[in-house]
Design a protein around this motif. Sequence first.
Motif, PDB file in Angstrom:
ATOM      1  N   LYS A  64       0.868  -1.101  -0.166  1.00 11.83           N
ATOM      2  CA  LYS A  64       0.060   0.050  -0.117  1.00 11.83           C
ATOM      3  C   LYS A  64       0.957   1.253  -0.054  1.00 11.83           C
ATOM      4  CE  LYS A  64      -3.397  -2.364   2.732  1.00 11.83           C
ATOM      5  NZ  LYS A  64      -4.315  -2.557   4.204  1.00 11.83           N
ATOM      6  N   ILE A  65       2.259   1.079   0.253  1.00 13.81           N
ATOM      7  CA  ILE A  65       3.046   2.418   0.389  1.00 13.81           C
ATOM      8  C   ILE A  65       3.649   2.489  -0.892  1.00 13.81           C
ATOM      9  CG2 ILE A  65       5.036   3.192   1.474  1.00 13.81           C
ATOM     10  CD1 ILE A  65       4.365   1.223   3.758  1.00 13.81           C
ATOM     11  N   ARG A  66       4.119   3.678  -1.333  1.00 11.59           N
ATOM     12  CA  ARG A  66       4.718   4.208  -2.772  1.00 11.59           C
ATOM     13  C   ARG A  66       6.084   4.669  -2.358  1.00 11.59           C
ATOM     14  NH1 ARG A  66       1.650   1.169  -3.746  1.00 11.59           N
ATOM     15  NH2 ARG A  66      -0.035   1.508  -5.244  1.00 11.59           N
ATOM     16  N   PHE A  67       7.161   4.108  -3.027  1.00 13.31           N
ATOM     17  CA  PHE A  67       8.464   4.379  -2.557  1.00 13.31           C
ATOM     18  C   PHE A  67       9.117   5.169  -3.843  1.00 13.31           C
ATOM     19  CE2 PHE A  67       7.013   0.496  -0.569  1.00 13.31           C
ATOM     20  CZ  PHE A  67       7.382   0.814   0.759  1.00 13.31           C
ATOM     21  N   ASP A  68       9.954   5.941  -3.317  1.00 11.24           N
ATOM     22  CA  ASP A  68      11.005   6.617  -4.300  1.00 11.24           C
ATOM     23  C   ASP A  68      12.028   5.779  -4.901  1.00 11.24           C
ATOM     24  OD1 ASP A  68       9.989   9.318  -3.923  1.00 11.24           O
ATOM     25  OD2 ASP A  68      10.950   8.943  -1.986  1.00 11.24           O
ATOM     26  N   PHE A  69      12.507   4.751  -3.898  1.00  8.57           N
ATOM     27  CA  PHE A  69      13.412   3.695  -4.366  1.00  8.57           C
ATOM     28  C   PHE A  69      13.119   2.449  -3.670  1.00  8.57           C
ATOM     29  CE2 PHE A  69      15.893   7.589  -4.805  1.00  8.57           C
ATOM     30  CZ  PHE A  69      16.539   7.552  -5.923  1.00  8.57           C
ATOM     31  N   ILE A  70      13.044   1.429  -4.752  1.00 13.56           N
ATOM     32  CA  ILE A  70      13.029  -0.040  -4.070  1.00 13.56           C
ATOM     33  C   ILE A  70      14.479  -0.617  -4.370  1.00 13.56           C
ATOM     34  CG2 ILE A  70      12.004  -2.149  -4.149  1.00 13.56           C
ATOM     35  CD1 ILE A  70       9.482  -0.947  -4.956  1.00 13.56           C
ATOM     36  N   ILE A  71      15.313  -1.238  -3.415  1.00 14.12           N
ATOM     37  CA  ILE A  71      16.589  -1.745  -3.604  1.00 14.12           C
ATOM     38  C   ILE A  71      16.723  -3.031  -3.231  1.00 14.12           C
ATOM     39  CG2 ILE A  71      17.725   0.579  -3.415  1.00 14.12           C
ATOM     40  CD1 ILE A  71      18.485  -0.154  -0.808  1.00 14.12           C
ATOM     41  N   THR A  72      17.415  -3.878  -3.644  1.00 13.51           N
ATOM     42  CA  THR A  72      17.722  -5.405  -3.421  1.00 13.51           C
ATOM     43  C   THR A  72      19.097  -5.628  -3.835  1.00 13.51           C
ATOM     44  OG1 THR A  72      16.824  -7.833  -3.496  1.00 13.51           O
ATOM     45  CG2 THR A  72      16.337  -6.209  -5.463  1.00 13.51           C
ATOM     46  N   THR A  73      19.718  -6.183  -2.838  1.00  8.34           N
ATOM     47  CA  THR A  73      20.964  -6.644  -2.890  1.00  8.34           C
ATOM     48  C   THR A  73      21.426  -8.123  -2.687  1.00  8.34           C
ATOM     49  OG1 THR A  73      21.716  -5.307  -1.025  1.00  8.34           O
ATOM     50  CG2 THR A  73      22.120  -4.202  -2.988  1.00  8.34           C
ATOM     51  N   TYR A  74      21.948  -8.856  -3.536  1.00  3.48           N
ATOM     52  CA  TYR A  74      22.210 -10.150  -3.257  1.00  3.48           C
ATOM     53  C   TYR A  74      21.129 -11.045  -2.529  1.00  3.48           C
ATOM     54  CZ  TYR A  74      26.635  -8.655  -4.912  1.00  3.48           C
ATOM     55  OH  TYR A  74      28.053  -8.303  -5.528  1.00  3.48           O
ATOM     56  N   ALA A  75      20.100 -10.697  -3.262  1.00  2.00           N
ATOM     57  CA  ALA A  75      18.845 -11.480  -2.887  1.00  2.00           C
ATOM     58  C   ALA A  75      17.831 -12.119  -3.877  1.00  2.00           C
ATOM     59  CB  ALA A  75      17.960 -10.635  -1.869  1.00  2.00           C
ATOM     60  N   ILE A  76      17.858 -11.484  -5.147  1.00  2.00           N
ATOM     61  CA  ILE A  76      16.869 -11.635  -5.955  1.00  2.00           C
ATOM     62  C   ILE A  76      17.191 -13.051  -6.536  1.00  2.00           C
ATOM     63  CG2 ILE A  76      17.790 -10.635  -8.112  1.00  2.00           C
ATOM     64  CD1 ILE A  76      14.830  -9.427  -8.671  1.00  2.00           C
ATOM     65  N   HIS A  77      18.321 -13.436  -6.489  1.00  2.00           N
ATOM     66  CA  HIS A  77      18.807 -14.822  -7.159  1.00  2.00           C
ATOM     67  C   HIS A  77      18.088 -15.911  -6.577  1.00  2.00           C
ATOM     68  CE1 HIS A  77      22.051 -13.958  -3.894  1.00  2.00           C
ATOM     69  NE2 HIS A  77      21.502 -15.334  -3.377  1.00  2.00           N
ATOM     70  N   HIS A  78      17.270 -15.741  -5.368  1.00  2.00           N
ATOM     71  CA  HIS A  78      16.596 -16.598  -4.697  1.00  2.00           C
ATOM     72  C   HIS A  78      15.140 -17.042  -5.472  1.00  2.00           C
ATOM     73  CE1 HIS A  78      19.258 -17.087  -1.344  1.00  2.00           C
ATOM     74  NE2 HIS A  78      19.010 -15.756  -1.033  1.00  2.00           N
ATOM     75  N   LEU A  79      14.892 -16.183  -6.329  1.00  2.00           N
ATOM     76  CA  LEU A  79      13.857 -16.356  -7.357  1.00  2.00           C
ATOM     77  C   LEU A  79      14.149 -16.888  -8.613  1.00  2.00           C
ATOM     78  CD1 LEU A  79      12.046 -12.745  -6.811  1.00  2.00           C
ATOM     79  CD2 LEU A  79      11.834 -14.952  -5.301  1.00  2.00           C
ATOM     80  N   THR A  80      13.061 -17.826  -8.995  1.00  2.00           N
ATOM     81  CA  THR A  80      13.357 -18.176 -10.407  1.00  2.00           C
ATOM     82  C   THR A  80      13.258 -17.141 -11.274  1.00  2.00           C
ATOM     83  OG1 THR A  80      10.829 -18.775 -10.565  1.00  2.00           O
ATOM     84  CG2 THR A  80      12.168 -20.539  -9.769  1.00  2.00           C
ATOM     85  N   ASP A  81      13.557 -17.346 -12.573  1.00  2.00           N
ATOM     86  CA  ASP A  81      13.406 -16.427 -13.519  1.00  2.00           C
ATOM     87  C   ASP A  81      11.728 -16.014 -13.744  1.00  2.00           C
ATOM     88  OD1 ASP A  81      15.944 -16.510 -14.099  1.00  2.00           O
ATOM     89  OD2 ASP A  81      16.007 -17.800 -16.014  1.00  2.00           O
TER      90      ASP A  81
END
Length: 208
Positions: A109-126
Amino acid sequence: MLNSKEFDLWADDYDRTVDECKAEGEYPFAGYDEVLEGIYQAVHSKERARVLDVGFGTGVLTKRLYDDGHEIYGVDFSEKMIEIAGEKMPEAKLVCSDFVKGLPRELEKIRFDFIITTYAIHHLTDREKVSFITQLLNCLEKGGVILIGDVAFKTREELMVCQEENRVRWDTDERYLVFDELNQSLPMSNMIYKKVSHCAGIVAIKSE
């Protein structure tokens, strides 16, 4: 792939493990500092931004942004990681949730100026990466930016070369980001890739 309990056990030694690997300039953390610095500088270009950090770990990057006065939100599935990060950032709004299942409702429900993710998204499939990034785009302010820093490659060929050079330590459970393939599944003119090292890069996606 590590589960939340295994990350809880690793939490106290996580930063030390990263430091040892990046000092050697080897996969998977070669370029780690440069990835974090690149994302920090991008966020730091805006005063008092509202920032969501997905998979923030012990809060190494987020703590710098917190100290600069940015409004910090975060989601991580390790209670121990949240405990460590929370001690560093007592006013940050940190949620324990497994982002593999998407963002928790209170963050959607919140709107962000930046969404960051470091060394984490590799846990998701393509496929999960595409779905998750699409969800994140809906959580951005107009002109907001998603910044992804991770073990990442421009092409599948670059990934294969890195895998061959690191056969002993290569983690077959991780699904590393390949920019050209992501761009085919999520074609956007405002998505760019910056190579940082032989095994790391930053993807920036700006909302329209």
